[in-house]
Design a protein around this motif. Structure first.
Motif, PDB file in Angstrom:
ATOM      1  N   LEU A 218      -7.615   5.552  14.772  1.00 53.77           N
ATOM      2  CA  LEU A 218      -6.492   5.030  14.003  1.00 53.77           C
ATOM      3  C   LEU A 218      -6.959   4.183  12.822  1.00 53.77           C
ATOM      4  CD1 LEU A 218      -3.971   4.088  16.832  1.00 53.77           C
ATOM      5  CD2 LEU A 218      -3.895   6.057  15.302  1.00 53.77           C
ATOM      6  N   THR A 219      -8.070   3.487  12.990  1.00 50.13           N
ATOM      7  CA  THR A 219      -8.635   2.723  11.873  1.00 50.13           C
ATOM      8  C   THR A 219      -9.047   3.667  10.752  1.00 50.13           C
ATOM      9  OG1 THR A 219      -9.432   0.968  13.333  1.00 50.13           O
ATOM     10  CG2 THR A 219     -10.481   1.147  11.182  1.00 50.13           C
ATOM     11  N   ALA A 220      -9.699   4.772  11.118  1.00 48.53           N
ATOM     12  CA  ALA A 220     -10.112   5.764  10.118  1.00 48.53           C
ATOM     13  C   ALA A 220      -8.896   6.386   9.435  1.00 48.53           C
ATOM     14  CB  ALA A 220     -10.958   6.848  10.788  1.00 48.53           C
ATOM     15  N   LEU A 221      -7.843   6.668  10.208  1.00 55.01           N
ATOM     16  CA  LEU A 221      -6.628   7.256   9.643  1.00 55.01           C
ATOM     17  C   LEU A 221      -5.956   6.308   8.664  1.00 55.01           C
ATOM     18  CD1 LEU A 221      -4.430   9.421   9.534  1.00 55.01           C
ATOM     19  CD2 LEU A 221      -3.420   8.397  11.586  1.00 55.01           C
ATOM     20  N   GLU A 222      -5.896   5.037   9.014  1.00 48.15           N
ATOM     21  CA  GLU A 222      -5.251   4.055   8.142  1.00 48.15           C
ATOM     22  C   GLU A 222      -5.986   3.936   6.813  1.00 48.15           C
ATOM     23  OE1 GLU A 222      -2.269   1.374   7.056  1.00 48.15           O
ATOM     24  OE2 GLU A 222      -2.401   2.802   8.707  1.00 48.15           O
ATOM     25  N   LEU A 223      -7.296   4.026   6.843  1.00 51.25           N
ATOM     26  CA  LEU A 223      -8.086   3.973   5.607  1.00 51.25           C
ATOM     27  C   LEU A 223      -7.818   5.193   4.734  1.00 51.25           C
ATOM     28  CD1 LEU A 223     -11.497   2.680   7.031  1.00 51.25           C
ATOM     29  CD2 LEU A 223      -9.876   1.397   5.615  1.00 51.25           C
ATOM     30  N   ARG A 224      -7.535   6.313   5.369  1.00 49.08           N
ATOM     31  CA  ARG A 224      -7.280   7.555   4.643  1.00 49.08           C
ATOM     32  C   ARG A 224      -5.826   7.661   4.184  1.00 49.08           C
ATOM     33  NH1 ARG A 224      -8.039  11.266   1.228  1.00 49.08           N
ATOM     34  NH2 ARG A 224      -8.079  13.446   1.861  1.00 49.08           N
ATOM     35  N   CYS A 225      -4.911   7.169   5.026  1.00 50.47           N
ATOM     36  CA  CYS A 225      -3.481   7.345   4.768  1.00 50.47           C
ATOM     37  C   CYS A 225      -2.746   6.063   5.155  1.00 50.47           C
ATOM     38  CB  CYS A 225      -2.984   8.540   5.579  1.00 50.47           C
ATOM     39  SG  CYS A 225      -1.322   9.086   5.189  1.00 50.47           S
ATOM     40  N   ALA A 226      -2.715   5.118   4.254  1.00 54.34           N
ATOM     41  CA  ALA A 226      -2.173   3.785   4.539  1.00 54.34           C
ATOM     42  C   ALA A 226      -0.732   3.862   5.039  1.00 54.34           C
ATOM     43  CB  ALA A 226      -2.242   2.916   3.289  1.00 54.34           C
TER      44      ALA A 226
END
Length: 295
Positions: free
Chosen positions: A131-139
């Protein structure tokens, strides 16, 4: 199905532990000494290791230390077993890198509870990292996924879905958009709408498939479907399909309330009801969720 390595040189103890674990649908592999434990770990890549302290060749502490020195086993859960019941032995086990310690004879429920807790913690850590990686990619995507997962969990409980399935439903919705980390910028820029986003859903499935959970896979793959979608998975078994239906309704509601439409609760419920009439959404799930969010 989770794979557990049991390292035990006493045949009776090995048989007992193996029977307990197989009775709860774990896959079991074994080793009889410390050196073979390292070889079996590398070959079988288990999800968790139960490691006796008193072993031939290398003792359990040495095996644990060597496993922790290898990158692929740095975070694997390890439970150490011994007939000793001294604080010094427990401290030694923790210093070697063990996650837990059980004294023989142990209670069956104690062993199973410890295993379940460690495996769940491991999965939760992986999900948090994803989820951390996803948030960095798609805020903003993780907040949306968490809202949807929270609602789906409440709805599933009210509908009587078994707790283990509720857990996997929640995990699937938390990771529903993880595929965006592998999509191009144009795909990431597209806002959620009431159509099947095949690219990111398929990418998500490729990523979460490593968990080996049918419900997580199905929720990730089909959460954007409708009952009339060409790829709607009507042939899934009943329990999995029940979770997919909850995921579909909650994903749709999340989009109505917090997406581009930004509807009020009353307007969102009216839209869901209309889409039930049009054959797009399952009626029972919509009726339950409407009551949940209207009270």
């Amino acid at each position: 199905m989770k794979k557990i390595l049991v390292v035990e040189d006493d045949p009776a103890s090995l048989t007992l532990i193996t029977e307990i674990l197989k009775g709860y649908d774990y896959t079991v592999v074994s080793a009889l000494d410390g050196r073979s434990a390292l070889d079996v770990s590398k070959r079988e890549n288990p999800d968790l290791i139960i490691l006796d302290v008193m072993l031939p060749a290398l003792n359990g502490y040495q095996v644990c230390e060597r496993l922790r020195s290898m990158s692929q086993f740095r975070n694997i859960p390890i439970i150490m077993l011994t007939v000793l019941n001294e604080d010094s032995q427990r401290i030694r086990a923790l210093e070697a890198g063990a996650n837990g310690f059980l004294s023989k004879p142990f209670k069956r429920v104690e062993l199973l509870t410890r295993i379940k807790a460690l495996l769940s913690a491991q999965v939760n850590t992986v999900i948090s990292s994803m989820l951390t990686a996803l948030e960095l990619r798609c805020a903003g995507s993780t907040m949306s996924s968490r809202r949807c997962a929270d609602l789906a969990e409440r709805l599933a409980v009210v509908m009587g879905i078994p707790s283990g399935n509720v857990r996997d439903l929640r995990r699937g919705l938390l990771l529903r958009d993880i595929g965006y980390v592998a999509c191009n910028d144009a795909s990431v820029a597209v806002e959620n709408n009431f159509t099947a986003h095949s690219e990111h859903a398929i990418r998500s499935l490729q990523i979460v498939g490593a968990f080996g959970h049918e419900i997580i896979d199905a929720v990730v793959r089909y959460h954007h479907c409708t009952l009339q979608s060409e790829d709607y998975p009507a042939n899934l078994n009943t329990e999995v399909l029940a979770c997919v239906k909850v995921a579909i309704v909650c994903t749709r509601l999340e989009g109505l309330l917090y997406g581009n439409e930004g509807l009020s609760v009353q307007a969102a419920c009216a839209t869901l009801t209309n889409e039930v009439s049009a054959g797009l959404l399952p009626s029972e799930e919509v009726a339950f969720v409407t009551r949940l969010i209207s009270t």
